[in-house]
Structure formats: C-alpha cells, structure tokens
Design an enzyme around this catalytic site. Structure first.
Site, PDB file in Angstrom:
ATOM      1  N   GLU A 100       7.900  -3.446 -53.567  1.00 40.40           N
ATOM      2  CA  GLU A 100       8.117  -4.881 -53.739  1.00 40.40           C
ATOM      3  C   GLU A 100       6.913  -5.707 -53.315  1.00 40.40           C
ATOM      4  OE1 GLU A 100      12.195  -4.235 -51.282  1.00 40.40           O
ATOM      5  OE2 GLU A 100      11.062  -6.006 -50.763  1.00 40.40           O
ATOM      6  N   CYS A 124       2.838 -11.430 -50.461  1.00 42.25           N
ATOM      7  CA  CYS A 124       3.043 -10.364 -49.482  1.00 42.25           C
ATOM      8  C   CYS A 124       3.043  -9.037 -50.241  1.00 42.25           C
ATOM      9  CB  CYS A 124       4.373 -10.615 -48.770  1.00 42.25           C
ATOM     10  SG  CYS A 124       4.803  -9.318 -47.623  1.00 42.25           S
ATOM     11  N   CYS A 133       8.091   4.097 -45.451  1.00 42.61           N
ATOM     12  CA  CYS A 133       7.209   4.033 -44.283  1.00 42.61           C
ATOM     13  C   CYS A 133       7.604   5.155 -43.331  1.00 42.61           C
ATOM     14  CB  CYS A 133       7.342   2.690 -43.586  1.00 42.61           C
ATOM     15  SG  CYS A 133       6.208   2.530 -42.183  1.00 42.61           S
ATOM     16  N   CYS A 165      10.502   2.168 -37.502  1.00 41.34           N
ATOM     17  CA  CYS A 165      10.961   1.139 -36.562  1.00 41.34           C
ATOM     18  C   CYS A 165      12.458   0.944 -36.812  1.00 41.34           C
ATOM     19  CB  CYS A 165      10.197  -0.165 -36.768  1.00 41.34           C
ATOM     20  SG  CYS A 165       8.423   0.072 -36.586  1.00 41.34           S
ATOM     21  N   CYS A 171      13.998  -1.816 -39.315  1.00 43.56           N
ATOM     22  CA  CYS A 171      13.295  -2.125 -40.571  1.00 43.56           C
ATOM     23  C   CYS A 171      13.846  -1.336 -41.752  1.00 43.56           C
ATOM     24  CB  CYS A 171      11.809  -1.831 -40.385  1.00 43.56           C
ATOM     25  SG  CYS A 171      10.843  -2.041 -41.881  1.00 43.56           S
ATOM     26  N   CYS A 198      10.702  -7.023 -45.580  1.00 41.86           N
ATOM     27  CA  CYS A 198      10.154  -5.963 -46.404  1.00 41.86           C
ATOM     28  C   CYS A 198      11.133  -4.816 -46.620  1.00 41.86           C
ATOM     29  CB  CYS A 198       8.865  -5.450 -45.780  1.00 41.86           C
ATOM     30  SG  CYS A 198       9.067  -4.795 -44.123  1.00 41.86           S
TER      31      CYS A 198
HETATM   32  N1  SAH Z   1       4.030  -1.918 -41.245  1.00 45.12           N
HETATM   33  C1  SAH Z   1       3.410  -3.155 -40.976  1.00 45.12           C
HETATM   34  C2  SAH Z   1       3.497  -4.148 -42.107  1.00 45.12           C
HETATM   35  C3  SAH Z   1       4.794  -4.237 -42.859  1.00 45.12           C
HETATM   36  S1  SAH Z   1       6.202  -4.863 -42.003  1.00 45.12           S
HETATM   37  C4  SAH Z   1       3.952  -3.758 -39.712  1.00 45.12           C
HETATM   38  O1  SAH Z   1       4.931  -3.243 -39.190  1.00 45.12           O
HETATM   39  O2  SAH Z   1       3.359  -4.732 -39.242  1.00 45.12           O
HETATM   40  C5  SAH Z   1       5.932  -6.620 -42.013  1.00 45.12           C
HETATM   41  C6  SAH Z   1       6.652  -7.344 -40.915  1.00 45.12           C
HETATM   42  O3  SAH Z   1       8.064  -7.471 -41.214  1.00 45.12           O
HETATM   43  C7  SAH Z   1       6.566  -6.633 -39.571  1.00 45.12           C
HETATM   44  O4  SAH Z   1       6.245  -7.536 -38.549  1.00 45.12           O
HETATM   45  C8  SAH Z   1       7.956  -6.089 -39.441  1.00 45.12           C
HETATM   46  O5  SAH Z   1       8.243  -5.792 -38.112  1.00 45.12           O
HETATM   47  C9  SAH Z   1       8.784  -7.186 -40.052  1.00 45.12           C
HETATM   48  N2  SAH Z   1      10.183  -6.814 -40.345  1.00 45.12           N
HETATM   49  C10 SAH Z   1      10.670  -5.612 -40.672  1.00 45.12           C
HETATM   50  N3  SAH Z   1      12.006  -5.656 -40.851  1.00 45.12           N
HETATM   51  C11 SAH Z   1      12.370  -6.930 -40.617  1.00 45.12           C
HETATM   52  C12 SAH Z   1      13.627  -7.617 -40.628  1.00 45.12           C
HETATM   53  N4  SAH Z   1      14.735  -6.996 -40.939  1.00 45.12           N
HETATM   54  N5  SAH Z   1      13.638  -8.943 -40.322  1.00 45.12           N
HETATM   55  C13 SAH Z   1      12.482  -9.583 -40.035  1.00 45.12           C
HETATM   56  N6  SAH Z   1      11.277  -8.997 -40.021  1.00 45.12           N
HETATM   57  C14 SAH Z   1      11.212  -7.683 -40.300  1.00 45.12           C
HETATM   58 FE1  SF4 Z   2       6.984   0.659 -41.110  1.00 48.39          FE
HETATM   59 FE2  SF4 Z   2       8.781  -1.280 -41.057  1.00 48.39          FE
HETATM   60 FE3  SF4 Z   2       7.770  -0.323 -38.770  1.00 48.39          FE
HETATM   61 FE4  SF4 Z   2       6.209  -1.824 -40.398  1.00 48.39          FE
HETATM   62  S1  SF4 Z   2       8.055  -2.503 -39.313  1.00 48.39           S
HETATM   63  S2  SF4 Z   2       5.670   0.133 -39.372  1.00 48.39           S
HETATM   64  S3  SF4 Z   2       7.008  -1.176 -42.405  1.00 48.39           S
HETATM   65  S4  SF4 Z   2       9.033   0.847 -40.256  1.00 48.39           S
END
Ligand code: SAH
Ligand code: SF4
Length: 324
Positions: A47, A68, A75, A79, A82, A305
């Site tokens: 996306e 974005c 990934c 985390c 996420c 994301c």
């Molecule tokens: N992997 C990289 C970039 C992609 S994630 C990173 O982690 O920075 C982009 C941002 O979206 C990150 O700060 C991530 O923690 C956040 N994110 C992920 N899931 C989310 C959610 N459910 N609500 C809000 N932000 C979220």
């Molecule tokens: Fe991966 Fe989501 Fe963690 Fe970013 S926030 S490193 S996209 S698992």
C-alpha cells in the site's frame, strides 16, 4: 519508438515492463487521506497512502501532497501493535517498486484530473508504509537516489523522511550517505522496559545503542530528528513515560510526534481517551519539549500501515473458504 527495428521493440517489450503496479483497491476521497492498494507483478499486495497538505499549516488547501511509501511486503520486526508485521515478512521491494509507487499515484492523478492536473502532485515523501526501510537498505538508497535526483523525481532530500523502528547500525550507515534525509525513529516507549514489551528490535538494539546511533546521525547531518510515539492505552501512555521521553528528546534535540493508536482488527490494543492524549502532550510541553499530537486524519480508512492489505487478504481468504 518507431525509429528502432520492430524485432528489437518486441524484445524490449518482452524483457522489460514500464508499469508493474496494478491498482486493486482505493479508499478515501480527495481532500482527505487516500489509500492505494497495489498488486505487484508476482501478485503480492502493498500500500501507499496519499496525504494532502494540512490546510491549518498552509492557510488554505493546496496542491501539496505527501506520499507514504512501502519498502517491503510485510515486515519481519513483529512490533506487537502493527498490522504490517502480523503475517510476517514476504520479501523486499525492488528499487523500481519503491519508485513506482510515486509514479503510479502521479499517473492516477493525471487520469483523474485530466487537463486540471497539476504538473506534480507529490512533493513530500515519508518512508513509513509497510516494512522496515533500513532492512531493505540498498534498494531503499537506490530508490531514494532516483526520487531525489534532478534527472529523476526531483524531490528534495529534506522533503524525504525515513522512519525506522531502530536498526542502529543502518542508522549510522545512513548518516554516512551523501543525502540530507530526515530521520524519524519509531520510539513508542521511553524506557527499555516498555519498549521491550512491544518492539522485539529493542532486545537487539536497546535504547542506549539506538540513541548513540541517532547522535551519530545528527553529528553527520546536523538535522533535527523526530521521535514517533504512538499512544497505546495502558501500555505506554502513563505519565511515568513523560520524564524519560523528555530526557531522550532533549538529549537528541528531537521533537516528539504523538500519534493516537489506530485500532487493528484482531489485536487487543486501544487508543487512550482524548483527555489522556492531551494530558500526555501537555506534560511533555511543560518539560520544554516540542511535542505535537496528531489528530489522525486517516483513522476512518485504516490509515496505519499494513491495514488495508491485511483486510483485503483476509477478505480474499474468506472468499476462498466460502468458494471451497
Ligand atoms: N518500519 C518502520 C516504518 C513503517 S511503520 C517503522 O517502524 O518506523 C510507520 C509508523 O506507523 C511507525 O511509527 C509505526 O510504529 C506506526 N504504526 C504501526 N502500526 C500503527 C497503528 N496501528 N497505529 C498507529 N501507528 C502505527
Ligand atoms: Fe515493522 Fe510495523 Fe514494527 Fe515498523 S512498526 S518495524 S512496519 S512491525
């Protein structure tokens, strides 16, 4: 290219393709956040999210848009909150697939607006889509080099923000590149204790190593770093995080971007009540930290994301089960 022989044209057409992203779904409408779900040549989904300039910042709605961009399918970093990491990592995107997200949205816009279309829609990039950009380092640098070059995308390096969950060695490597990209760190916890609970990467690169790498980046670039901090109810929104977060921000001369958590289907996490969000940002400001609270524009359309892809894959899986 009728000035080259037909046999060569056929060979070129057979060997190369100009467009590899196919739009399979779009959510959102003009003037709001719009989300594009693309099918790659091998059928996998990624996306990109198009975010209009904030009229509150620019006075009036403008042509300025931020895109974005995703860098991986899925990934590997897992985390806990996420959607991108939920089904693991599938593959890295090639440099062409990163660049093409920008081109495909520009083409889509030209088609939509016809003569009315501005010459360029996107003037800002955030590498915050699906995937961990610094884990696909070489393709990322190649793609950003193309998007930045005057002969390519012509997007200024200062208009490109790379977001990472904290791959310390690659942050240092990025500091040694000749580009002035902005750096955003997905912090989400101001102590190792909180961060360990939600971000497995912290066990490999704990806060001491992460902040040392950020200091190195800053010493090379002299640029302000952004600390991204999602507020998750009862996980990291306690006021006991404010003091260590303020300390980190001050040591790094960083600003803090607070983002209320976006609910992901199937995960237990919630965003805190609005008054608790406000309380957190005010407590940071009171400690002299520049902190902003993002009032999520894309909340209604699964803007964080990986969420649209996850939803679509689940729907496809359900349809397949239904058909069987
Ligand atoms: N992997 C990289 C970039 C992609 S994630 C990173 O982690 O920075 C982009 C941002 O979206 C990150 O700060 C991530 O923690 C956040 N994110 C992920 N899931 C989310 C959610 N459910 N609500 C809000 N932000 C979220
Ligand atoms: Fe991966 Fe989501 Fe963690 Fe970013 S926030 S490193 S996209 S698992």
């Amino acid at each position: 290219m009728t000035n080259i022989p037909k046999s060569i044209r056929e060979k070129l057409a057979h060997t190369y393709s100009l467009e590899t992203l196919q739009l399979v779904r779009k959510q959102g409408s003009r003037d709001t956040t719009q989300k594009f779900l693309w099918k790659l040549a091998d059928g996998l989904l990624i996306e990109s999210v198009l975010i209009p300039a904030n009229p509150a910042l620019y006075g009036e709605a403008s042509d300025r848009h931020t895109l974005c961009v995703s860098t991986q399918v899925g990934c590997a970093y897992g985390c806990k909150f996420c959607a991108s990491g939920l089904e693991g990592w599938k593959r890295n995107l090639g440099a062409h697939e990163i660049v093409e997200q920008v081109l495909a949205v520009e083409r889509w816009n030209e088609k939509e607006l016809g003569e009315e279309a501005p010459e360029r829609l996107i003037n800002n990039l955030v590498i915050m889509g699906m995937g961990e950009p610094l884990a696909n380092y070489n393709n990322l640098i190649k793609a950003l080099g193309i998007l930045n070059a005057p002969w390519g995308g012509g997007i200024g390096a200062r208009k490109i923000t790379v977001s990472t969950s904290g791959l310390a060695p690659q942050i240092r490597k990025l500091g040694d590149e000749p580009f002035q990209f902005r750096l955003a760190i997905s912090l989400h916890g101001a102590t190792d204790d909180v961060r360990n609970k939600i971000m497995p990467i912290n066990r490999k690169y704990p806060l001491s190593e992460l902040t040392a790498a950020c200091e190195y980046y800053q010493s090379k670039k002299g640029r302000m770093i952004t600390l991204e901090y999602i507020l998750i109810k009862d996980v990291n929104d306690g006021l006991n995080q404010v003091k260590p977060l303020a300390q980190l921000a001050k040591n790094l001369n960083a600003k803090v971007n607070l983002i209320p958590y976006n609910k992901v289907e199937g995960l237990p996490w919630e965003r805190p009540e609005e008054e608790n969000q406000e309380r957190f940002v005010e407590a940071l400001n009171a400690r002299g930290v520049t902190a902003t609270l993002r009032r999520e524009k894309g909340h209604d359309i699964d803007a964080a994301c990986g969420q649209l892809r996850l939803k679509t894959e689940r729907e496809l899986a359900e349809a397949a089960v239904g058909a069987a």
